[in-house]
Scaffold this motif. Structure first.
Motif, PDB file in Angstrom:
ATOM      1  N   SER A  83     -25.826 -24.000 -16.620  1.00 48.66           N
ATOM      2  CA  SER A  83     -26.679 -25.374 -16.517  1.00 48.66           C
ATOM      3  C   SER A  83     -27.438 -25.646 -17.899  1.00 48.66           C
ATOM      4  N   GLY A  84     -27.725 -26.972 -18.087  1.00 50.11           N
ATOM      5  CA  GLY A  84     -28.438 -27.463 -19.161  1.00 50.11           C
ATOM      6  C   GLY A  84     -27.579 -26.909 -20.391  1.00 50.11           C
ATOM      7  N   PRO A  85     -28.747 -26.661 -21.324  1.00 53.00           N
ATOM      8  CA  PRO A  85     -28.235 -26.124 -22.780  1.00 53.00           C
ATOM      9  C   PRO A  85     -27.236 -24.699 -22.476  1.00 53.00           C
ATOM     10  N   ARG A  86     -27.528 -24.002 -21.502  1.00 50.91           N
ATOM     11  CA  ARG A  86     -26.417 -23.022 -21.516  1.00 50.91           C
ATOM     12  C   ARG A  86     -25.316 -23.544 -21.235  1.00 50.91           C
ATOM     13  N   ASP A  93     -29.561 -32.378 -16.362  1.00 54.43           N
ATOM     14  CA  ASP A  93     -28.733 -31.157 -16.521  1.00 54.43           C
ATOM     15  C   ASP A  93     -27.350 -31.246 -16.146  1.00 54.43           C
ATOM     16  N   GLY A  94     -26.137 -30.929 -17.263  1.00 48.44           N
ATOM     17  CA  GLY A  94     -25.138 -30.677 -16.748  1.00 48.44           C
ATOM     18  C   GLY A  94     -24.755 -29.182 -16.164  1.00 48.44           C
ATOM     19  N   TYR A 150     -21.562 -28.045 -28.392  1.00 49.39           N
ATOM     20  CA  TYR A 150     -21.914 -26.770 -28.620  1.00 49.39           C
ATOM     21  C   TYR A 150     -23.553 -26.562 -28.256  1.00 49.39           C
ATOM     22  N   GLY A 151     -23.844 -25.675 -27.199  1.00 50.48           N
ATOM     23  CA  GLY A 151     -25.428 -25.579 -27.127  1.00 50.48           C
ATOM     24  C   GLY A 151     -26.079 -26.602 -26.366  1.00 50.48           C
ATOM     25  N   VAL A 152     -25.340 -27.582 -25.884  1.00 52.08           N
ATOM     26  CA  VAL A 152     -25.771 -28.780 -25.118  1.00 52.08           C
ATOM     27  C   VAL A 152     -25.124 -28.922 -23.702  1.00 52.08           C
ATOM     28  N   PHE A 153     -23.801 -28.974 -23.770  1.00 48.69           N
ATOM     29  CA  PHE A 153     -23.263 -29.311 -22.554  1.00 48.69           C
ATOM     30  C   PHE A 153     -21.648 -29.038 -22.768  1.00 48.69           C
ATOM     31  N   THR A 154     -20.990 -28.539 -21.552  1.00 47.18           N
ATOM     32  CA  THR A 154     -19.283 -28.585 -21.677  1.00 47.18           C
ATOM     33  C   THR A 154     -18.918 -29.258 -20.364  1.00 47.18           C
ATOM     34  N   ILE A 155     -17.720 -30.116 -20.874  1.00 48.18           N
ATOM     35  CA  ILE A 155     -17.008 -31.008 -20.050  1.00 48.18           C
ATOM     36  C   ILE A 155     -15.753 -30.180 -19.586  1.00 48.18           C
ATOM     37  N   GLY A 156     -15.565 -29.427 -18.764  1.00 46.86           N
ATOM     38  CA  GLY A 156     -14.568 -28.750 -18.660  1.00 46.86           C
ATOM     39  C   GLY A 156     -13.753 -29.157 -17.226  1.00 46.86           C
ATOM     40  N   ILE A 157     -12.505 -29.405 -17.058  1.00 43.82           N
ATOM     41  CA  ILE A 157     -11.884 -29.859 -15.774  1.00 43.82           C
ATOM     42  C   ILE A 157     -10.195 -29.135 -16.051  1.00 43.82           C
ATOM     43  N   SER A 158      -9.829 -28.415 -14.830  1.00 39.38           N
ATOM     44  CA  SER A 158      -8.706 -27.593 -15.218  1.00 39.38           C
ATOM     45  C   SER A 158      -7.888 -28.145 -13.749  1.00 39.38           C
ATOM     46  N   GLU A 159      -6.671 -27.182 -13.862  1.00 35.71           N
ATOM     47  CA  GLU A 159      -6.239 -27.369 -12.713  1.00 35.71           C
ATOM     48  C   GLU A 159      -5.082 -26.024 -12.768  1.00 35.71           C
TER      49      GLU A 159
END
Length: 392
Positions: free
Chosen positions: A220-223, A240-241, A361-370
């Motif tokens: 979460s967050g920067p992690r 937070d993301g 990087y170091g802020v957030f990730t947008i990950g969406i998978s199938e």
């Protein structure tokens, strides 16, 4: 110690993942693979290949085990004495040899080969696997005139899944859906990453999951902007993301599912990355069809990402084969990957986790998978969790 089924009061194969005939067919196909390489026998040490050929599964694969498969004649399984009961319940193999703690299993392998007249023959070993100790290889090399590479024989057999295997992967995806949905429901200001993972694991295990090949990835967050970061007690804050990814596990068959949630409204960049990730995911799945290669889905996704000017945010493969896994992974990296360097043809029955993700990087990730299964006409999506960023 040499044993047979007569030494056990247990019903053989009572916990086997498939009927005996299925394993017999797999062993026959593996022998054909040996013949194609001119091998007289092979020693298989990878737990995934061992499971595929015999049904043997145990968390104790950290101790030495192997299958000695002659091109002609019956196979023999070598394992630690403590694992024998497990072996009897999970397999139908009639012959095994067990070693006690304090014994040197490499000597047992050499002796097993000698007793079967294989000492001077062409013996193959999985040189590309993770479970070939140097001491074991050196012990064999000292007495065998020539050791060949058997890597890839069983992996190639594992690429196309049977209907029974696909059914197990579908169960695994259902568990991952339950886990991810429980994780999303737990997201709110003040809860910890540990709280979220606890809900995910509870839901997946209650839904039938066994121990997975790898832990969930939750940050979460920067992690959340750090690849492969996972929970470490951090409490969620407003704005937070939250990145989450996990697999289910059904009879050692795994899946994969990746989603993103947000505490409040995501920033503009997150929404921009989300649009590109969703478009890349659709493009990759659309390109996953028989007649194409494993490169095609990756190229399709990369084209979308490059056109959006986000090439530097995407330096990885677009997916990997799903199936049998033991720790430290839930994917079949040895079997196939979706990347422009891989020219393996796609066939009906292949299953993949398609994993586009973009990061600040170091802020957030947008990950969406199938998780998908290749069919005669394209790709079938196996999961049911909504794809878009979930705001909490």
């Amino acid at each position: 110690m040499t044993n047979s089924t007569a030494t056990s009061g247990l019903a053989r194969g009572i916990e086997a993942a498939f009927p005996a005939a299925e394993f017999e067919a797999r062993l026959a196909a593996a022998r054909n693979g040996l013949a194609a390489r001119g091998l007289d026998a092979a020693v298989f040490t990878g737990p995934e290949n061992i499971f595929y050929l015999t049904g043997q599964q145990t968390p104790g694969y950290y101790t030495f085990q192997c299958l000695v498969l002659p091109a002609e004649g019956e196979p023999v399984f070598l394992l630690r004495q403590l694992e024998v009961t497990n072996f009897l319940r999970n397999t139908y193999l009639p012959e095994y040899e067990a070693y006690g703690d304090g014994q040197r299993p490499a000597e047992l392998v050499v002796d097993a080969l000698a007793k079967r007249g294989l000492t001077g023959k062409r013996i193959g070993i999985e040189k590309g696997g993770w479970f070939l100790p140097i001491a074991f290889y050196e012990a064999l090399a000292a007495v065998l005139p020539r050791i060949e590479d058997a890597t890839g024989i069983v992996e190639a057999m594992r690429r196309v899944k049977s209907a029974a295997e696909i059914a197990k992967i579908e169960q695994s995806v259902r568990q991952a859906d339950l886990g991810i949905q429980a994780g999303i429901a737990a997201v709110r200001e003040g809860v910890s990453e540990n709280d979220i993972v606890a809900e995910m694991m509870h839901a997946a295990i209650k839904g039938g999951a066994e121990y997975m090949g790898m832990e969930p990835l939750v940050s979460s967050g920067p992690r959340s902007g750090v690849p492969h970061a996972t929970w470490r007690r951090r409490k969620l804050e407003a704005g937070d993301g939250v990145f989450m990814e996990m697999s289910g596990c059904y009879d050692r068959y795994h899946s994969g599912l990746m989603r993103t949630a947000w505490v409040g409204e995501p920033p503009a960049l997150a929404r921009e990355l989300e649009k590109v990730v969703l478009a890349a995911l659709d493009a990759a799945i659309g390109a996953a069809r028989p007649g194409a290669t494993c490169a095609a889905p990756h190229i399709a996704a990369q084209r979308i990402i490059d056109a959006a000017g986000m090439t530097e945010r995407y330096r990885k493969r677009t997916g990997y084969s799903l199936g049998i896994s033991f720790a430290p992974d839930w994917g079949e990296w040895q079997v196939a990957s979706l990347h422009d360097t891989v020219d393996i043809p796609l066939e009906p029955g292949m299953c993949f986790h398609v994993v586009p993700a973009l990061r600040d990087y170091g802020v957030f990730t947008i990950g969406i998978s199938e998780s998908i299964c290749i069919t005669e006409t394209g790709a079938r999506i196996l999961g049911k969790t909504p794809r878009t960023i979930q705001m909490k």
